[in-house]
Design a protein around this motif. Sequence first.
Motif, mmCIF file in Angstrom:
data_model
loop_
_atom_site.group_PDB
_atom_site.id
_atom_site.type_symbol
_atom_site.label_atom_id
_atom_site.label_comp_id
_atom_site.label_asym_id
_atom_site.label_seq_id
_atom_site.Cartn_x
_atom_site.Cartn_y
_atom_site.Cartn_z
ATOM 1 N N LYS B 3 -2.257 -2.931 -1.012
ATOM 2 C CA LYS B 3 -1.604 -4.396 -0.083
ATOM 3 C C LYS B 3 -1.342 -3.965 0.671
ATOM 4 C CE LYS B 3 1.205 -7.612 0.373
ATOM 5 N NZ LYS B 3 0.817 -8.938 0.592
ATOM 6 N N THR B 5 -1.050 -5.039 4.658
ATOM 7 C CA THR B 5 -0.326 -5.005 5.494
ATOM 8 C C THR B 5 -1.274 -5.392 6.886
ATOM 9 O OG1 THR B 5 1.539 -4.656 4.541
ATOM 10 C CG2 THR B 5 2.186 -4.992 6.931
ATOM 11 N N CYS B 54 -9.360 2.184 -0.037
ATOM 12 C CA CYS B 54 -9.518 2.909 0.028
ATOM 13 C C CYS B 54 -9.356 3.636 1.353
ATOM 14 C CB CYS B 54 -11.337 2.904 0.869
ATOM 15 S SG CYS B 54 -11.267 1.971 1.513
ATOM 16 N N GLN B 55 -8.610 2.467 2.230
ATOM 17 C CA GLN B 55 -7.281 3.022 3.340
ATOM 18 C C GLN B 55 -8.223 3.355 4.530
ATOM 19 O OE1 GLN B 55 -4.955 5.872 1.756
ATOM 20 N NE2 GLN B 55 -3.169 4.402 1.583
ATOM 21 N N SER B 56 -9.164 2.970 4.232
ATOM 22 C CA SER B 56 -10.257 3.649 5.705
ATOM 23 C C SER B 56 -10.377 2.395 7.301
ATOM 24 C CB SER B 56 -11.860 3.501 5.351
ATOM 25 O OG SER B 56 -12.149 4.332 4.747
ATOM 26 N N MET B 58 -6.755 1.300 7.451
ATOM 27 C CA MET B 58 -5.920 2.054 8.169
ATOM 28 C C MET B 58 -6.565 3.642 9.300
ATOM 29 S SD MET B 58 -2.815 3.031 5.911
ATOM 30 C CE MET B 58 -2.939 4.466 5.294
ATOM 31 N N LEU B 59 -7.210 4.753 8.254
ATOM 32 C CA LEU B 59 -7.115 5.431 9.490
ATOM 33 C C LEU B 59 -7.603 4.663 10.580
ATOM 34 C CD1 LEU B 59 -8.054 7.620 6.322
ATOM 35 C CD2 LEU B 59 -6.036 7.569 7.146
ATOM 36 N N SER B 60 -8.789 4.073 10.749
ATOM 37 C CA SER B 60 -9.706 4.263 11.852
ATOM 38 C C SER B 60 -9.560 2.901 12.879
ATOM 39 C CB SER B 60 -10.652 3.616 11.441
ATOM 40 O OG SER B 60 -12.035 4.763 9.755
ATOM 41 N N CYS B 61 -8.248 2.412 12.015
ATOM 42 C CA CYS B 61 -7.219 1.242 13.381
ATOM 43 C C CYS B 61 -6.805 2.449 14.661
ATOM 44 C CB CYS B 61 -6.595 0.545 12.537
ATOM 45 S SG CYS B 61 -5.475 -0.432 14.347
ATOM 46 N N MET B 64 -2.596 1.061 15.178
ATOM 47 C CA MET B 64 -2.010 1.690 14.106
ATOM 48 C C MET B 64 -1.379 -0.317 13.692
ATOM 49 S SD MET B 64 0.174 4.330 14.364
ATOM 50 C CE MET B 64 1.145 3.919 15.882
ATOM 51 N N ALA B 65 -3.027 -0.782 13.784
ATOM 52 C CA ALA B 65 -2.618 -2.724 12.794
ATOM 53 C C ALA B 65 -2.499 -2.671 11.543
ATOM 54 C CB ALA B 65 -2.966 -3.422 13.603
ATOM 55 N N ILE B 66 -2.923 -1.414 11.116
ATOM 56 C CA ILE B 66 -3.549 -1.921 9.375
ATOM 57 C C ILE B 66 -2.325 -1.118 8.233
ATOM 58 C CG2 ILE B 66 -5.387 -2.513 7.324
ATOM 59 C CD1 ILE B 66 -6.872 -2.569 10.164
ATOM 60 N N VAL B 67 -2.171 -1.493 8.072
ATOM 61 C CA VAL B 67 -1.285 -0.493 6.043
ATOM 62 C C VAL B 67 -2.054 -0.894 4.622
ATOM 63 C CG1 VAL B 67 0.643 0.745 5.854
ATOM 64 C CG2 VAL B 67 0.695 -0.055 8.340
ATOM 65 N N VAL B 69 -1.355 0.180 0.945
ATOM 66 C CA VAL B 69 -0.599 0.765 0.454
ATOM 67 C C VAL B 69 -1.154 0.348 -1.361
ATOM 68 C CG1 VAL B 69 1.867 1.524 -0.709
ATOM 69 C CG2 VAL B 69 1.814 0.375 1.899
ATOM 70 N N GLU B 71 -1.165 0.723 -5.007
ATOM 71 C CA GLU B 71 -0.186 0.138 -6.292
ATOM 72 C C GLU B 71 -0.789 0.030 -7.434
ATOM 73 O OE1 GLU B 71 0.212 -3.817 -5.559
ATOM 74 O OE2 GLU B 71 1.952 -4.226 -3.679
#
Lengths: 281, 77
Positions: B3, B5, B54-56, B58-61, B64-67, B69, B71
Amino acid sequence: MSLAEHPLRKYTRPHVKKTTTCPGCGNGIVAQAILWAIDELNREEGLSMDDFVFVSGIGCSAWIPSPLFAADTLHTTHGRPIAFATGVKLGLPRQKVLVASGDGDLAAIGGNHLIHAARRNIDLTVVMVNNGIYGMTGGQTAPTTPRGLNTITSPYGTMEPEFNVAAMVAAAGAPYVARWTTYHPRQLKRAIKKGIQKQGFSFIEAISQCPVQYGRVSKLGRATAILEHFRDHSLKLAKAREMSEEELAGKITVGEFCDRQAPELASQWSELRARLGKEQG
Amino acid sequence: MAKVTLFPQACKGMEDCGICALVCPQHLFTSSGEMNEAGYVPTRLTEPEECTGCQSCMLSCPDMAIVVVKEKGEEAS
């Protein structure tokens, strides 16, 4: 399920709604890497933001802990965050002290503080954001600027070789030294976590992008182009050790420069204080 | 499944930043075409169901505009 806010917002000050950096700046990636490392330590070891004191100097990357982090922060004079942090650590030995600042602050103006803090091996975690230029003041040559780059203070190209800061800190005696780029946020987070856990001086160099100043003078332009440059020119330390200096020109060596044990200064002071207290009643 | 956000008000824009589009292995990010309060044109996810978690991004933003999660077959709280 949609999240109401970013999970790291619990570690940031409520009145700071946005990061203070330019679009595409690597400081935000480093800030997140620090906060994710603390988030993991919070879950694994119960560390909270109250266990930390963040110290920064002057420059764009000094804005990472202050005003963003909801913790005790010291925004100090130019080049002196390690000097302030040394005092904080000796006065409050139970606190975790993390210095986040830039290359111009830590390696140029505060270079001697960095060398001697590494030699003394005081328990600090130093995260140096290295964008290879003086970003905040308008793009002047820094000691970390790659040789040959035309900046506003070197219109015919810098004639000086660039400073290999991580190798210098390792040579000065720091027990933990690592270098990664902002293209490696996972490795950066792990290195910062390891640095916080390490008893002794730990130094993490984060090669970062400055799209506004460095991007302009290097003709790379956008943040994404500089990140692609990091991706294509990064080289693992083990591989780099087998290569000649000519082959390494223009490469960014990444990895752990050292991970060893050494007597730490703040704990030696505490032991001395306890011993003298006993002897003198 | 994952998911994603997005916080468009924190985003500093595809045109000015665009790091999420660079690091996404599935090439799912594009410009939303609409300005946020700060005047940037934030990012948008084209096909959320294609996200591998993969969350890449999220970690590279940097903002802090992307999360993202992950599931794992259960409803995340």
